[in-house]
Design an enzyme around this catalytic site. Structure first.
Site: not given
Ligand SMILES: CN1c2c(nc(N)[nH]c2=O)NC[C@@H]1CNc1ccc(C(=O)N[C@@H](CCC(=O)N[C@@H](CCC(=O)N[C@@H](CCC(=O)O)C(=O)O)C(=O)O)C(=O)O)cc1
Ligand SMILES: N[C@@H](CCS)C(=O)O
Ligand SMILES: [Zn+2]
Length: 768
Positions: A495, A527, A706
């Site tokens: 991606e 964000c 994460h």
């Protein structure tokens, strides 16, 4: 006089200043003091914006360096010992809880992060101990930030999460079994202490958020609510006036816990989502209690329809009088971008339809003025607003007859795969020839600085499309080579061409507009820039085929095509508010169906359609609304994927582990393979797959993406061993929790090496 009020302001700043400063601090590029002073600068700037707009009630303590709920872990001393034992500076301990830390002898994973209600914001879940002791921080942040604003000449209303919500949103730490709500009696005295400190600092008002009142609360939580607030209220004049806020739903079903609660000065309700709750809430108010009317939408970017909002407020005023009504944003403005003023490329027609945080701040002031002084006081604003609302309603941009005709022709049959799973599985086995415990990733690989810089140059026209395409091809080659070296089984193209998994598709679909600066915090420093759906959606051309086809052409291994599903495209965009979401989802599904079929025709026989937002779209209360949502949401996914032959393997991905309450919907998607988040939650959650005799394949994430922390091979083996208590070796895929775009290459390679080695260990074990 009717006051105006904002429940919370976005904290990233106009140019994502907070993100940049935080990441610079993590990368040792700025000092702790520099980060702290950037935080202070942003808080002051945001208070000043609201003051200049004329807002009467301005929030403080809505700022956070990572997450406002994580702030409460430190505020109430609920930091697990695995973090406190290192004696880190409080700011570093805070970040360690948020994102894990693996540095200079410290090795600790992050706490679990989950969705904030039905939004795309994530909070860090408090993890409580069986013998939990609460302790108020020596210098409570809400007091410090109130004083900071006061020193700047701005009176604010501190915001804190209420004790019932704090505990309801918490969980027992790993290995613990405490039911958090049973700790309420221990926690409430800290709220009393905090309120006294706030009052002593000069705070006359405080906002206590109790958003869990919109849920179907467990009996225990419901029963505990009133006594807790009676205790809090007992401080009387020694504490500030309390405005208790709820949002994202109605509170009618819990109204009994608020009735006659004299400790509350005001109750805030979300009248954008649930205007019909107004009469019930008004009827439950005590004789002097105030209603905070949330009439400016804090979850979407559409300009407020002043006429409709004023009608709602007038309705309340008729019953309560002007002194008992406050005009407010529906929730914190955290969920909308900073300001429309930064958007230089939007065309004038659509720009006139939007309103971001700064503009919404002005809207509450106009509405409050209109109802206080009468419409003449804001005539120009009301007239301009009516014109904008009318222009949008009659715009040609919103309506495409071709899309409508295609929707009318959708049949039931189009939602179903040709054969049941066993037939498909046999067909897929012939071409894919995958081993036991197949390894794969969720799609994205590190979005390096270099990728972002090149994309930025391309967007600005500083490099040609051909140059950018060449660059992307080179990135794909590199990613494919690395995956081959790692010996992964099903490869992805990585991606690299995508700025974001939703924005990228929005930019390629008709019916969308997109922004340049409209960032919204998703978690920590991360964000997103949600594209905006303004009209009927269609796909003018293939969106992903070129990159997937190229990737497939340079390897012999199966290449997985990557798409974002219709519900996720819908929910992570700013959707239209003039057409039902099911209609928008079906339009997206049809566009994606064409893409899926085109990918298959291009030789891609594994296609993943990500639906991480499926769960967050679930209405917050059980009942008919949920049933209806699940029907159209599942149908949209099926419509988007069912156009392929049996030999094409459809994957779907969800990066959350809370699927117990809608497991049947996940099963109904009929995806051949699911990848789900599981590394930070209890493997016991997988029990549902046994209970429901789930027949298809599943890859529960084996490590947390994460966090920059690298899991050891042994940790991954342990995790797989646990999973095998719930899933069969024939069912189990091995993959991370989610995409790797936020990670560095060093961490990515090391973690995947461990993951592949762990899969091979089990493959050998079960081959015997
Ligand atoms: C999987 N998740 C996602 C969610 N929502 C989405 N919409 N997308 C998701 O992937 N929700 C749940 C989860 C977790 N959430 C996230 C959210 C965000 C990120 C992330 O990595 N965000 C990036 C921004 C991504 C992006 O749009 N990048 C653009 C712009 C990059 C940029 O900043 N460019 C600079 C110039 C270039 C330079 O000099 O660096 C600029 O504009 O100033 C792009 O790549 O083109 C973030 O950085 O926050 C991950 C998971
Ligand atoms: N394919 C996406 C899914 C994120 S939820 C990715 O890998 O980033
Ligand atoms: Zn994911």
């Amino acid at each position: 006089m009717v006051q105006s009020s904002v429940l919370g302001f976005p904290r990233m700043g106009k140019l994502r200043d907070l993100k940049k400063a935080t990441e610079a601090y993590w990368g040792d590029k700025i000092s702790r003091d520099e980060l702290l002073s950037e935080g202070k600068r942003l808080r002051l700037a945001h208070w000043q914006i609201q003051k200049d707009a004329g807002v009467d009630v301005i929030p403080s303590n809505d700022f956070a360096f990572y997450d406002q709920i994580l702030d409460h872990h430190q505020l109430f001393g609920t930091i697990p010992e695995r973090y406190t034992k290192y004696n880190l500076h409080p700011l570093d301990e805070y970040f360690a809880m948020g994102r894990g830390l693996q540095k200079e002898g410290v090795d600790v994973p992050a706490l679990e992060m989950v969705k904030w209600f039905d939004s795309n914001y994530h909070y860090v879940k408090p993890a409580l101990q069986d013998n939990q002791v609460f302790k108020l921080a020596a210098e409570p942040k809400p007091v410090a930030e109130f004083l900071e604003a006061k020193a700047a000449g701005i009176t604010t209303r501190p915001v804190i999460l209420g004790p019932v919500s704090f505990l309801t949103l918490a969980k027992a730490d790993r290995g613990q079994s405490v039911d958090p709500i049973t700790l309420l009696d221990k926690l409430v005295p800290l709220y009393v202490e905090l309120l006294e400190k706030l009052k002593a600092a000069g705070a006359e008002d405080v906002q206590i958020d109790e958003p869990v009142l919109v849920f179907d609360l467990a009996e225990k939580s419901k029963a505990a609510f009133k006594p807790a607030y009676e205790k809090i209220g007992a401080i009387g004049a020694k504490g500030p006036r309390i405005t208790l806020t709820t949002y994202f739903g109605d509170i009618v079903h819990n109204i009994d816990v608020l009735a006659n609660l004299q400790s509350l000065y005001a109750i805030h309700v979300d009248l954008v989502r649930n205007p019909e709750q107004l009469d019930t809430v008004i009827a439950a108010l005590g004789p002097n209690q105030v209603l905070s009317a949330g009439v400016v939408d804090s979850r979407n970017i559409w300009k407020t329809n002043y006429k409709a909002a004023i009608e709602k407020v007038e309705n309340a005023i008729q019953k309560l009088g002007k002194d008992r009504v406050v005009v407010a944003t529906s929730s914190s403005l955290l969920h909308v971008p900073h300001t429309l003023a930064s958007e230089k490329t939007l065309d004038d027609e659509v720009r006139d339809w939007f309103s971001f945080a700064v503009e919404k701040t002005a809207e509450v002031v106009v509405i409050a003025k209109a109802v206080t002084e009468g419409p003449a006081a804001v005539r120009a604003e009301l007239e301009a607003n009516a014109k904008s609302v009318q222009a949008r309603a009659s715009s040609k941009r919103t309506n495409d007859p071709t899309v409508k005709a295609r929707q009318a022709a959708v049949t039931e049959e189009m939602h179903n795969r040709k054969s049941p799973f066993p037939t498909r599985h046999a067909e897929q086995g012939k071409t894919l020839k995958l081993p036991l415990f197949p390894t794969t990733t969720i799609g994205s690989f590190p979005q390096t600085k270099e990728i972002r810089v090149q994309r930025n140059k391309f967007t600005k026209g500083e490099i040609t499309p051909a140059e950018y395409e060449k660059f992307i091809e080179k990135e794909i080659e590199e990613v494919v080579k690395i995956q081959e070296e790692l010996d992964l089984d099903v490869l992805v193209h990585g991606e690299p061409e995508r700025n974001d998994m939703v924005q990228y598709f929005g930019e390629r679909l008709t019916g969308y507009v997109f922004t340049t600066h409209a960032w919204v915090q998703s978690y920590g420093s991360r964000c997103v820039r949600p594209p905006i759906i303004v009209g009927d959606i269609s796909r003018p051309a293939p969106m992903t085929v070129k990159e997937s086809k190229y990737a497939a052409s340079i390897t012999k291994k199966p290449m997985k095509g990557m798409l974002t599903g219709p519900i996720t495209c819908l929910r992570w965009s700013f959707p239209r508010d003039d057409v039902h979401q099911s209609v928008q989802a079906q339009q997206l599904a049809l566009a994606l169906r064409d893409e899926v079929v085109d990918l298959e025709a291009a030789g891609i026989h594994v296609i993943q359609v990500d639906e991480p937002a499926l769960r967050e779209g679930l209405p917050l209360r059980s009942g008919s609304e949920r049933v209806a949502y699940l029907k159209w949401a599942v149908d949209s996914f099926k419509l988007s994927t069912a156009g392929v032959t049996d030999g094409t393997q459809i994957h779907s991905h969800f990066c959350y582990s809370e699927f117990q309450d809608f497991f049947h919907a996940i099963a109904a998607l009929d995806a051949d393979v699911l990848s789900i988040e599981n590394s930070k939650s209890d493997a016991k959650l997988l029990q549902v797959f046994i209970d429901q005799a789930y027949p298809r394949h599943i890859g529960p994430g084996v490590y947390d993406i994460h966090s920059p922390r690298i899991p050891s091979e042994q940790e991954i083996k342990d995790r797989l061993e646990e999973m095998l208590q719930y899933l069969t070796p024939q069912q189990l895929w091995v993959n991370p929790d989610c995409g790797l775009k936020t990670r560095q290459w060093r961490e990515t390679k090391a973690a995947l090496e461990g993951m592949v080695a762990a899969a091979k260990y089990f493959r050998a074990k079960y081959a015997q």
